[in-house]
Design a protein around this motif. Structure first.
Motif, PDB file in Angstrom:
ATOM      1  N   ARG A 156       0.834  -1.209   0.000  1.00  0.00           N
ATOM      2  CA  ARG A 156       0.000   0.000   0.000  1.00  0.00           C
ATOM      3  C   ARG A 156       0.869   1.261   0.000  1.00  0.00           C
ATOM      4  O   ARG A 156       0.587   2.224  -0.718  1.00  0.00           O
ATOM      5  CB  ARG A 156      -0.922  -0.001   1.214  1.00  0.00           C
ATOM      6  N   LYS A 157       1.928   1.242   0.789  1.00  0.00           N
ATOM      7  CA  LYS A 157       2.818   2.405   0.860  1.00  0.00           C
ATOM      8  C   LYS A 157       3.521   2.637  -0.476  1.00  0.00           C
ATOM      9  O   LYS A 157       3.709   3.774  -0.901  1.00  0.00           O
ATOM     10  CB  LYS A 157       3.855   2.198   1.970  1.00  0.00           C
ATOM     11  N   LYS A 158       3.873   1.554  -1.163  1.00  0.00           N
ATOM     12  CA  LYS A 158       4.589   1.688  -2.433  1.00  0.00           C
ATOM     13  C   LYS A 158       3.657   2.049  -3.591  1.00  0.00           C
ATOM     14  O   LYS A 158       4.124   2.484  -4.644  1.00  0.00           O
ATOM     15  CB  LYS A 158       5.355   0.401  -2.732  1.00  0.00           C
ATOM     16  N   LEU A 159       2.344   1.878  -3.374  1.00  0.00           N
ATOM     17  CA  LEU A 159       1.367   2.199  -4.416  1.00  0.00           C
ATOM     18  C   LEU A 159       0.625   3.513  -4.142  1.00  0.00           C
ATOM     19  O   LEU A 159      -0.297   3.872  -4.882  1.00  0.00           O
ATOM     20  CB  LEU A 159       0.343   1.067  -4.546  1.00  0.00           C
ATOM     21  N   LYS A 160       1.013   4.226  -3.102  1.00  0.00           N
ATOM     22  CA  LYS A 160       0.244   5.406  -2.674  1.00  0.00           C
ATOM     23  C   LYS A 160       0.431   6.628  -3.578  1.00  0.00           C
ATOM     24  O   LYS A 160      -0.300   7.611  -3.444  1.00  0.00           O
ATOM     25  CB  LYS A 160       0.601   5.774  -1.228  1.00  0.00           C
ATOM     26  N   LYS A 161       1.393   6.576  -4.526  1.00  0.00           N
ATOM     27  CA  LYS A 161       1.609   7.718  -5.416  1.00  0.00           C
ATOM     28  C   LYS A 161       0.442   7.923  -6.381  1.00  0.00           C
ATOM     29  O   LYS A 161       0.253   8.998  -6.922  1.00  0.00           O
ATOM     30  CB  LYS A 161       2.927   7.554  -6.188  1.00  0.00           C
ATOM     31  N   ASP A 162      -0.324   6.857  -6.609  1.00  0.00           N
ATOM     32  CA  ASP A 162      -1.518   6.945  -7.450  1.00  0.00           C
ATOM     33  C   ASP A 162      -2.737   6.712  -6.560  1.00  0.00           C
ATOM     34  O   ASP A 162      -2.992   5.582  -6.128  1.00  0.00           O
ATOM     35  CB  ASP A 162      -1.463   5.902  -8.572  1.00  0.00           C
ATOM     36  N   ASP A 163      -3.488   7.792  -6.288  1.00  0.00           N
ATOM     37  CA  ASP A 163      -4.601   7.674  -5.336  1.00  0.00           C
ATOM     38  C   ASP A 163      -5.782   6.878  -5.889  1.00  0.00           C
ATOM     39  O   ASP A 163      -6.739   6.582  -5.166  1.00  0.00           O
ATOM     40  CB  ASP A 163      -5.064   9.043  -4.848  1.00  0.00           C
ATOM     41  N   LYS A 164      -5.715   6.497  -7.172  1.00  0.00           N
ATOM     42  CA  LYS A 164      -6.775   5.663  -7.738  1.00  0.00           C
ATOM     43  C   LYS A 164      -6.459   4.177  -7.626  1.00  0.00           C
ATOM     44  O   LYS A 164      -7.268   3.329  -8.008  1.00  0.00           O
ATOM     45  CB  LYS A 164      -7.003   6.044  -9.204  1.00  0.00           C
ATOM     46  N   VAL A 165      -5.271   3.849  -7.107  1.00  0.00           N
ATOM     47  CA  VAL A 165      -4.883   2.456  -6.879  1.00  0.00           C
ATOM     48  C   VAL A 165      -5.004   2.171  -5.382  1.00  0.00           C
ATOM     49  O   VAL A 165      -4.388   2.845  -4.560  1.00  0.00           O
ATOM     50  CB  VAL A 165      -3.440   2.181  -7.343  1.00  0.00           C
ATOM     51  N   GLN A 166      -5.801   1.179  -5.039  1.00  0.00           N
ATOM     52  CA  GLN A 166      -6.005   0.826  -3.632  1.00  0.00           C
ATOM     53  C   GLN A 166      -6.024  -0.690  -3.461  1.00  0.00           C
ATOM     54  O   GLN A 166      -6.472  -1.405  -4.347  1.00  0.00           O
ATOM     55  CB  GLN A 166      -7.333   1.382  -3.112  1.00  0.00           C
ATOM     56  N   ILE A 167      -5.540  -1.137  -2.304  1.00  0.00           N
ATOM     57  CA  ILE A 167      -5.716  -2.537  -1.907  1.00  0.00           C
ATOM     58  C   ILE A 167      -6.706  -2.521  -0.758  1.00  0.00           C
ATOM     59  O   ILE A 167      -6.407  -2.027   0.336  1.00  0.00           O
ATOM     60  CB  ILE A 167      -4.391  -3.190  -1.476  1.00  0.00           C
ATOM     61  N   ILE A 168      -7.887  -3.041  -1.010  1.00  0.00           N
ATOM     62  CA  ILE A 168      -8.976  -3.000  -0.028  1.00  0.00           C
ATOM     63  C   ILE A 168      -9.052  -4.318   0.732  1.00  0.00           C
ATOM     64  O   ILE A 168      -8.984  -5.396   0.132  1.00  0.00           O
ATOM     65  CB  ILE A 168     -10.318  -2.717  -0.729  1.00  0.00           C
ATOM     66  N   ASN A 169      -9.194  -4.222   2.035  1.00  0.00           N
ATOM     67  CA  ASN A 169      -9.348  -5.407   2.884  1.00  0.00           C
ATOM     68  C   ASN A 169     -10.833  -5.722   3.024  1.00  0.00           C
ATOM     69  O   ASN A 169     -11.598  -4.912   3.545  1.00  0.00           O
ATOM     70  CB  ASN A 169      -8.728  -5.139   4.261  1.00  0.00           C
ATOM     71  N   ILE A 170     -11.240  -6.875   2.528  1.00  0.00           N
ATOM     72  CA  ILE A 170     -12.614  -7.356   2.729  1.00  0.00           C
ATOM     73  C   ILE A 170     -12.551  -8.276   3.941  1.00  0.00           C
ATOM     74  O   ILE A 170     -12.189  -9.453   3.828  1.00  0.00           O
ATOM     75  CB  ILE A 170     -13.153  -8.113   1.500  1.00  0.00           C
ATOM     76  N   ARG A 171     -12.843  -7.726   5.116  1.00  0.00           N
ATOM     77  CA  ARG A 171     -12.591  -8.422   6.380  1.00  0.00           C
ATOM     78  C   ARG A 171     -13.195  -9.828   6.411  1.00  0.00           C
ATOM     79  O   ARG A 171     -14.362 -10.026   6.139  1.00  0.00           O
ATOM     80  CB  ARG A 171     -13.122  -7.600   7.551  1.00  0.00           C
ATOM     81  N   GLY A 172     -12.322 -10.787   6.734  1.00  0.00           N
ATOM     82  CA  GLY A 172     -12.750 -12.174   6.849  1.00  0.00           C
ATOM     83  C   GLY A 172     -12.754 -12.931   5.531  1.00  0.00           C
ATOM     84  O   GLY A 172     -12.932 -14.146   5.511  1.00  0.00           O
ATOM     85  N   GLY A 200     -10.749 -11.543   2.245  1.00  0.00           N
ATOM     86  CA  GLY A 200      -9.526 -11.388   1.473  1.00  0.00           C
ATOM     87  C   GLY A 200      -9.256  -9.955   1.089  1.00  0.00           C
ATOM     88  O   GLY A 200      -9.665  -9.026   1.774  1.00  0.00           O
ATOM     89  N   TYR A 201      -8.575  -9.772  -0.055  1.00  0.00           N
ATOM     90  CA  TYR A 201      -8.164  -8.450  -0.507  1.00  0.00           C
ATOM     91  C   TYR A 201      -8.594  -8.236  -1.947  1.00  0.00           C
ATOM     92  O   TYR A 201      -8.748  -9.174  -2.722  1.00  0.00           O
ATOM     93  CB  TYR A 201      -6.656  -8.293  -0.402  1.00  0.00           C
ATOM     94  N   LYS A 202      -8.735  -6.947  -2.304  1.00  0.00           N
ATOM     95  CA  LYS A 202      -9.088  -6.587  -3.662  1.00  0.00           C
ATOM     96  C   LYS A 202      -8.207  -5.429  -4.105  1.00  0.00           C
ATOM     97  O   LYS A 202      -8.105  -4.409  -3.428  1.00  0.00           O
ATOM     98  CB  LYS A 202     -10.560  -6.180  -3.737  1.00  0.00           C
ATOM     99  N   LEU A 203      -7.510  -5.614  -5.253  1.00  0.00           N
ATOM    100  CA  LEU A 203      -6.756  -4.523  -5.861  1.00  0.00           C
ATOM    101  C   LEU A 203      -7.685  -3.746  -6.782  1.00  0.00           C
ATOM    102  O   LEU A 203      -8.186  -4.283  -7.760  1.00  0.00           O
ATOM    103  CB  LEU A 203      -5.564  -5.071  -6.669  1.00  0.00           C
ATOM    104  N   VAL A 204      -7.937  -2.495  -6.429  1.00  0.00           N
ATOM    105  CA  VAL A 204      -8.840  -1.646  -7.200  1.00  0.00           C
ATOM    106  C   VAL A 204      -8.026  -0.620  -7.965  1.00  0.00           C
ATOM    107  O   VAL A 204      -7.204   0.090  -7.390  1.00  0.00           O
ATOM    108  CB  VAL A 204      -9.859  -0.930  -6.274  1.00  0.00           C
ATOM    109  N   CYS A 205      -8.194  -0.575  -9.270  1.00  0.00           N
ATOM    110  CA  CYS A 205      -7.483   0.414 -10.079  1.00  0.00           C
ATOM    111  C   CYS A 205      -8.207   0.630 -11.399  1.00  0.00           C
ATOM    112  O   CYS A 205      -9.082  -0.148 -11.751  1.00  0.00           O
ATOM    113  CB  CYS A 205      -6.035  -0.030 -10.338  1.00  0.00           C
TER     114      CYS A 205
END
Length: 226
Positions: free
Chosen positions: A203-219, A221-226
Protein backbone atom coordinates in the motif's frame (compact mmCIF):
# COMPACT_ATOMS: atom_id res chain seq x y z
CA UNK A 1 14.00 -41.98 -14.37
CA UNK A 2 13.96 -38.20 -14.87
CA UNK A 3 17.03 -36.04 -14.36
CA UNK A 4 17.74 -35.45 -10.63
CA UNK A 5 16.76 -32.02 -9.29
CA UNK A 6 19.87 -30.16 -8.15
CA UNK A 7 19.36 -28.69 -4.68
CA UNK A 8 21.76 -26.66 -2.57
CA UNK A 9 21.50 -27.40 1.15
CA UNK A 10 23.26 -24.97 3.53
CA UNK A 11 23.10 -26.19 7.14
CA UNK A 12 25.75 -26.06 9.87
CA UNK A 13 24.18 -28.83 11.99
CA UNK A 14 26.00 -31.72 10.35
CA UNK A 15 23.82 -34.48 11.81
CA UNK A 16 20.62 -32.83 10.54
CA UNK A 17 22.25 -32.04 7.20
CA UNK A 18 23.26 -35.67 6.71
CA UNK A 19 19.71 -36.88 7.38
CA UNK A 20 18.23 -34.32 4.98
CA UNK A 21 20.84 -35.04 2.31
CA UNK A 22 20.38 -38.82 2.43
CA UNK A 23 16.58 -38.52 2.43
CA UNK A 24 16.55 -36.19 -0.55
CA UNK A 25 19.00 -38.34 -2.52
CA UNK A 26 16.63 -41.31 -2.24
CA UNK A 27 13.92 -39.14 -3.88
CA UNK A 28 15.71 -38.13 -7.07
CA UNK A 29 17.53 -35.04 -5.78
CA UNK A 30 21.19 -34.24 -6.30
CA UNK A 31 22.24 -32.51 -3.06
CA UNK A 32 25.06 -29.98 -2.88
CA UNK A 33 25.81 -29.77 0.83
CA UNK A 34 27.46 -26.65 2.29
CA UNK A 35 28.32 -26.22 5.97
CA UNK A 36 28.29 -22.41 6.02
CA UNK A 37 27.02 -19.41 4.07
CA UNK A 38 30.33 -18.50 2.42
CA UNK A 39 30.76 -21.95 0.90
CA UNK A 40 27.09 -21.93 -0.12
CA UNK A 41 27.45 -18.68 -2.09
CA UNK A 42 30.51 -19.99 -3.97
CA UNK A 43 28.72 -23.28 -4.68
CA UNK A 44 25.61 -21.47 -5.92
CA UNK A 45 27.62 -19.37 -8.37
CA UNK A 46 29.53 -22.39 -9.65
CA UNK A 47 26.87 -25.12 -9.76
CA UNK A 48 23.62 -23.23 -10.56
CA UNK A 49 21.20 -25.37 -8.49
CA UNK A 50 17.44 -25.36 -9.11
CA UNK A 51 16.35 -24.75 -5.52
CA UNK A 52 17.98 -23.60 -2.25
CA UNK A 53 17.33 -24.82 1.29
CA UNK A 54 19.09 -22.47 3.71
CA UNK A 55 19.47 -22.59 7.46
CA UNK A 56 18.99 -19.11 8.94
CA UNK A 57 21.63 -19.29 11.70
CA UNK A 58 24.96 -20.24 10.10
CA UNK A 59 28.58 -19.24 10.74
CA UNK A 60 30.47 -16.84 8.44
CA UNK A 61 27.31 -15.83 6.56
CA UNK A 62 23.75 -16.27 7.87
CA UNK A 63 20.90 -17.49 5.69
CA UNK A 64 19.19 -14.10 5.33
CA UNK A 65 22.41 -12.41 4.17
CA UNK A 66 23.13 -15.30 1.82
CA UNK A 67 19.64 -15.12 0.29
CA UNK A 68 19.93 -11.36 -0.25
CA UNK A 69 23.25 -11.82 -2.09
CA UNK A 70 21.86 -14.67 -4.18
CA UNK A 71 18.84 -12.55 -5.18
CA UNK A 72 21.27 -10.05 -6.71
CA UNK A 73 22.21 -12.82 -9.18
CA UNK A 74 18.92 -14.70 -9.53
CA UNK A 75 15.45 -13.27 -8.84
CA UNK A 76 13.53 -16.48 -9.51
CA UNK A 77 15.29 -19.44 -7.86
CA UNK A 78 13.11 -20.88 -5.05
CA UNK A 79 14.53 -20.36 -1.55
CA UNK A 80 13.29 -22.20 1.56
CA UNK A 81 14.54 -21.14 4.99
CA UNK A 82 15.04 -23.64 7.81
CA UNK A 83 14.87 -22.10 11.27
CA UNK A 84 13.97 -22.57 14.90
CA UNK A 85 12.43 -19.07 14.94
CA UNK A 86 8.71 -18.61 14.31
CA UNK A 87 7.79 -15.08 15.40
CA UNK A 88 5.96 -13.04 12.77
CA UNK A 89 8.81 -10.51 12.54
CA UNK A 90 11.28 -13.34 11.83
CA UNK A 91 9.04 -14.77 9.11
CA UNK A 92 8.61 -11.34 7.52
CA UNK A 93 12.36 -10.72 7.65
CA UNK A 94 12.96 -13.99 5.83
CA UNK A 95 10.55 -13.06 3.03
CA UNK A 96 12.03 -9.56 2.79
CA UNK A 97 15.43 -11.12 2.14
CA UNK A 98 14.04 -13.07 -0.80
CA UNK A 99 12.69 -16.27 0.73
CA UNK A 100 9.78 -18.13 -0.84
CA UNK A 101 8.98 -20.42 2.07
CA UNK A 102 9.81 -20.89 5.74
CA UNK A 103 10.04 -24.26 7.50
CA UNK A 104 10.27 -24.41 11.28
CA UNK A 105 12.52 -26.98 12.94
CA UNK A 106 11.86 -29.76 13.69
CA UNK A 107 10.20 -30.65 10.38
CA UNK A 108 9.29 -33.82 8.52
CA UNK A 109 11.12 -34.75 5.32
CA UNK A 110 7.79 -35.26 3.56
CA UNK A 111 6.78 -31.68 4.33
CA UNK A 112 10.10 -30.34 3.01
CA UNK A 113 9.79 -32.35 -0.21
CA UNK A 114 6.18 -31.27 -0.79
CA UNK A 115 7.19 -27.62 -0.38
CA UNK A 116 10.17 -27.99 -2.71
CA UNK A 117 8.01 -29.49 -5.46
CA UNK A 118 5.29 -26.86 -4.92
CA UNK A 119 7.81 -24.05 -5.45
CA UNK A 120 9.36 -25.70 -8.49
CA UNK A 121 5.92 -26.26 -10.04
CA UNK A 122 4.90 -22.67 -9.34
CA UNK A 123 8.00 -21.36 -11.08
CA UNK A 124 7.59 -23.58 -14.13
CA UNK A 125 3.87 -22.91 -14.62
CA UNK A 126 3.82 -19.17 -14.09
CA UNK A 127 3.62 -17.18 -17.32
CA UNK A 128 4.47 -13.56 -16.57
CA UNK A 129 4.21 -10.65 -18.97
CA UNK A 130 7.25 -8.38 -19.18
CA UNK A 131 5.21 -5.52 -17.72
CA UNK A 132 1.81 -5.15 -16.09
CA UNK A 133 0.04 -1.78 -15.91
CA UNK A 134 -1.48 -0.95 -12.52
CA UNK A 135 -3.03 2.52 -12.68
CA UNK A 136 -0.13 4.87 -13.46
CA UNK A 137 2.39 2.26 -12.31
CA UNK A 138 4.28 -0.19 -14.51
CA UNK A 139 4.94 -3.45 -12.67
CA UNK A 140 7.79 -5.71 -13.79
CA UNK A 141 7.45 -9.00 -11.91
CA UNK A 142 10.68 -10.54 -13.22
CA UNK A 143 12.80 -7.54 -12.19
CA UNK A 144 10.71 -7.00 -9.03
CA UNK A 145 10.22 -3.31 -9.73
CA UNK A 146 7.45 -0.75 -9.88
CA UNK A 147 7.90 2.32 -12.09
CA UNK A 148 5.99 5.55 -11.52
CA UNK A 149 6.81 8.55 -13.74
CA UNK A 150 10.30 7.16 -14.43
CA UNK A 151 10.89 6.61 -10.70
CA UNK A 152 11.79 3.00 -9.91
CA UNK A 153 10.60 1.36 -6.68
CA UNK A 154 12.22 -1.93 -5.71
CA UNK A 155 10.07 -4.78 -4.43
CA UNK A 156 11.08 -7.78 -2.37
CA UNK A 157 10.46 -11.20 -3.89
CA UNK A 158 7.43 -11.74 -1.63
CA UNK A 159 5.98 -8.29 -2.41
CA UNK A 160 6.31 -8.99 -6.14
CA UNK A 161 4.68 -12.40 -5.74
CA UNK A 162 1.74 -10.97 -3.82
CA UNK A 163 1.27 -8.02 -6.18
CA UNK A 164 1.32 -10.35 -9.18
CA UNK A 165 -1.61 -12.36 -7.81
CA UNK A 166 -3.50 -9.19 -6.83
CA UNK A 167 -3.00 -7.82 -10.35
CA UNK A 168 -4.26 -11.07 -11.89
CA UNK A 169 -7.55 -10.67 -10.00
CA UNK A 170 -7.76 -6.86 -10.07
CA UNK A 171 -11.14 -5.42 -9.09
CA UNK A 172 -12.13 -8.88 -7.85
CA UNK A 173 -11.76 -10.55 -4.45
CA UNK A 174 -8.53 -12.45 -3.87
CA UNK A 175 -9.46 -15.14 -1.34
CA UNK A 176 -7.35 -14.80 1.82
CA UNK A 177 -7.04 -18.50 2.63
CA UNK A 178 -6.37 -19.45 -0.98
CA UNK A 179 -3.52 -16.95 -1.47
CA UNK A 180 -2.00 -17.82 1.90
CA UNK A 181 -1.80 -21.48 0.91
CA UNK A 182 -0.58 -20.63 -2.59
CA UNK A 183 2.23 -18.25 -1.57
CA UNK A 184 2.94 -18.99 2.08
CA UNK A 185 2.11 -22.70 1.95
CA UNK A 186 -0.14 -22.41 5.03
CA UNK A 187 -3.03 -20.27 6.27
CA UNK A 188 -2.08 -20.36 9.96
CA UNK A 189 -1.89 -17.33 12.26
CA UNK A 190 1.77 -16.50 11.59
CA UNK A 191 1.34 -16.70 7.81
CA UNK A 192 -1.75 -14.47 7.98
CA UNK A 193 0.09 -11.89 10.11
CA UNK A 194 3.00 -11.97 7.68
CA UNK A 195 0.70 -11.37 4.70
CA UNK A 196 -0.95 -8.40 6.47
CA UNK A 197 2.50 -6.84 6.91
CA UNK A 198 3.29 -7.26 3.20
CA UNK A 199 -0.08 -5.82 2.19
CA UNK A 200 0.77 -2.72 4.28
CA UNK A 201 4.16 -2.44 2.57
CA UNK A 202 2.56 -2.69 -0.89
CA UNK A 203 0.00 0.00 0.00
CA UNK A 204 2.82 2.41 0.86
CA UNK A 205 4.59 1.69 -2.43
CA UNK A 206 1.37 2.20 -4.42
CA UNK A 207 0.24 5.41 -2.67
CA UNK A 208 1.61 7.72 -5.42
CA UNK A 209 -1.52 6.94 -7.45
CA UNK A 210 -4.60 7.67 -5.34
CA UNK A 211 -6.77 5.66 -7.74
CA UNK A 212 -4.88 2.46 -6.88
CA UNK A 213 -6.01 0.83 -3.63
CA UNK A 214 -5.72 -2.54 -1.91
CA UNK A 215 -8.98 -3.00 -0.03
CA UNK A 216 -9.35 -5.41 2.88
CA UNK A 217 -12.61 -7.36 2.73
CA UNK A 218 -12.59 -8.42 6.38
CA UNK A 219 -12.75 -12.17 6.85
CA UNK A 220 -12.61 -12.87 3.10
CA UNK A 221 -9.53 -11.39 1.47
CA UNK A 222 -8.16 -8.45 -0.51
CA UNK A 223 -9.09 -6.59 -3.66
CA UNK A 224 -6.76 -4.52 -5.86
CA UNK A 225 -8.84 -1.65 -7.20
CA UNK A 226 -7.48 0.41 -10.08
Amino acid sequence: MSQPIKILLAEDEKALAQIVKESLETRNFEVLYCENGEIALKTFLKEKPEVLVLDVMMPKKDGFTLAKEIRAHDKQIPIIFLTAKSQTKDVVEGFEHGGNDYLKKPFSMEELIVRIHALLNRNSLKKVKDTIKIGHYIFNYTKQKLTFNSQEINLTHREAELLFHLSETRNELLDRSLILKKIWGDDDFFSARSMDVFISKLRKKLKKDDKVQIINIRGYGYKLVC
